[in-house]
Design a protein around this motif. Structure first.
Motif, short mmCIF file in Angstrom:
data_model
loop_
_atom_site.label_atom_id
_atom_site.label_comp_id
_atom_site.label_asym_id
_atom_site.label_seq_id
_atom_site.Cartn_x
_atom_site.Cartn_y
_atom_site.Cartn_z
N PHE A 1 -4.45 5.67 -4.38
CA PHE A 1 -4.86 4.18 -3.81
C PHE A 1 -6.17 4.45 -2.96
O PHE A 1 -6.31 5.18 -2.17
CB PHE A 1 -3.70 3.91 -2.90
N PHE B 1 -5.98 0.72 -7.65
CA PHE B 1 -4.80 1.80 -7.72
C PHE B 1 -5.09 2.22 -9.16
O PHE B 1 -4.95 1.40 -10.22
CB PHE B 1 -3.50 1.17 -7.50
N LEU C 1 1.77 10.24 -4.71
CA LEU C 1 0.69 9.38 -4.47
C LEU C 1 -0.19 9.73 -3.42
O LEU C 1 0.08 10.64 -2.49
CB LEU C 1 1.36 8.11 -3.84
N PHE D 1 -0.64 -2.19 -6.27
CA PHE D 1 0.51 -1.67 -6.80
C PHE D 1 1.48 -2.24 -7.46
O PHE D 1 1.90 -2.01 -8.45
CB PHE D 1 1.35 -0.74 -5.59
N GLY E 1 -0.47 8.82 -8.44
CA GLY E 1 -1.18 7.67 -8.27
C GLY E 1 -2.12 7.67 -7.07
O GLY E 1 -1.85 8.53 -6.23
N TYR F 1 0.27 -3.34 -10.75
CA TYR F 1 -0.06 -2.37 -11.68
C TYR F 1 1.41 -1.98 -12.06
O TYR F 1 1.49 -1.66 -13.12
CB TYR F 1 -0.44 -0.79 -10.68
#
Length: 389
Positions: A304, A314, A230, A213, A302, A216
């Protein structure tokens, strides 16, 4: 051209065990399971279901006469494969009656493989925009009876259709990945249950999330404020909550409130099913989309993905106009409502009722399995699948 998730569906078994009852049977405080790992119910998979039948039952929900003819690639993501050589995707093509003119294969990297399949499908659709790719993420999580990993078991399958101009989620171009050879979780060929270093795996999960992250954010210039929600890989839901809490202090109060509230929607389904391995992230995504009352078209999500051993990624996607119309919450709620609770001794009996490993012929009792696709037994070292009316 937009490319992403056009349809998504889910299947689990007809049985579950209550986590509070399981805790009491193991002489544990129920809150250790209900709060400590964040689970309420755990799917119990009968011998008449395996990774192939779970995938077929999930995929059947989203197949139509039209999209059947557009699918030319089937990717079976699993770490519960049934054969060392032949892919589950080939069985799936046959069971679902898909055209012979498809490529079918299996991918494996612990719980990350469905994301690998998604990225492969995205690249393929970019070159062949008139086609669709069917991905199934299907697993049965097994750690054993009475050990520390037991309450993080479960099973089920998520099916997704990947296409151009998707109705649900359009993938964005940016993603960040991380691979490191670690031994937090593995299952040797000779083992039917996984080996896991639970505390180490939990730490690695959070560390990998923070690193991908952070990368990113540096790569894109975006922050938590740019995300409406998320979604996390959730082998148990407290793990995702720990990762979220690790980065929430970076955000303002309003962003923290939004992400925390949407996390609760995103873990609702996982809390009553348990661990799906490859499908856990995508069950969380499905839960978020079907439970939300606040997300809307144009919102950025988002995601993960983490697969022990370990590979993580991610990436992000944008919700599409009228995405709710492409979902099937009523069908999934009906499936959950029809499930039958079993007591702990029955769960243990079902867990231990495994297929023979010496090729012996066996016929399974199908009378208690209402699923459309079932495993009927083994004959001449070959699994016998059946489609029930």
């Amino acid at each position: 051209m937009k490319i992403g998730i056009d349809q998504i569906s889910f299947q689990t078994s007809q049985y579950f065990v209550d986590m509070a009852e399981l805790a009491l049977a193991r002489n544990e405080d129920p809150n250790k399971y209900l709060i400590g790992i964040g689970q309420k119910k755990m799917a119990v998979i009968p011998p008449t279901q395996d990774s192939v039948t779970l995938a077929a039952n999930a995929a059947a929900k989203i197949l139509t006469p039209t999209n059947r003819q557009q699918i030319d690639t089937v990717i079976f993501a699993s770490e519960s494969g049934i054969d060392q050589s032949k892919s589950g995707a080939v069985y799936l093509q046959s069971l679902l009656g898909l055209p012979r003119q498809v490529r079918a294969f299996e991918v494996k990297q612990a719980c990350y493989s469905a994301t690998a399949a998604l990225q492969l499908a995205r690249g393929y659709i970019a070159l062949h925009p008139d086609k669709k790719v069917l991905i199934t993420a299907s697993d049965i999580a097994r750690y054993g009876i009475g050990n520390a990993g037991e309450p993080t078991q479960g099973g089920g399958a998520v099916a997704m259709l990947i296409s151009k101009e998707p109705r649900i989620l359009a993938l964005e171009d940016d993603s960040t990945v991380l691979t490191e050879n670690i031994m937090d979780f593995w299952r040797p060929n000779y083992a039917t249950e996984a080996k896991v270093d639970g505390h180490y795996s939990g730490h690695m999960y959070v560390d990998f999330f923070k690193e991908v992250f952070d990368t990113y954010q540096a790569q894109t210039g975006m922050t938590l404020a740019n995300f409406a929600a998320l979604a996390f890989h959730l082998p148990y839901t407290k793990m995702g909550l720990k990762a979220l809490r690790a980065v929430l202090p970076e955000a303002d109060a309003l962003t923290q409130q939004r992400l925390s509230a949407n996390f609760e929607d995103s873990r609702a389904y996982n809390q009553i099913v348990g661990n799906l391995y490859t499908g856990s992230l995508y069950l969380s995504l499905l839960s978020l989309l079907e439970k939300t009352q606040t997300l809307q078209a144009g919102d950025r999500l988002g995601l993960f993905s983490y697969g022990s051993g370990a590979v993580s990624e991610f990436y992000s996607g944008i919700l599409q106009a009228n995405f709710k119309q492409a979902l099937m919450p009523e069908q999934h709620q009906a499936m959950f409502a029809a499930r039958q609770q079993v007591d702990v001794p029955t769960y243990e009996q079902l867990f231990n009722q495994q297929l023979p490993t010496d090729g012996s012929t066996v016929e399974l009792d199908l009378s208690h399995d209402p699923a459309q696709y079932v495993l009927a037994g083994i004959k001449a070292d070959q699994r016998q699948y059946k489609k029930q009316v």
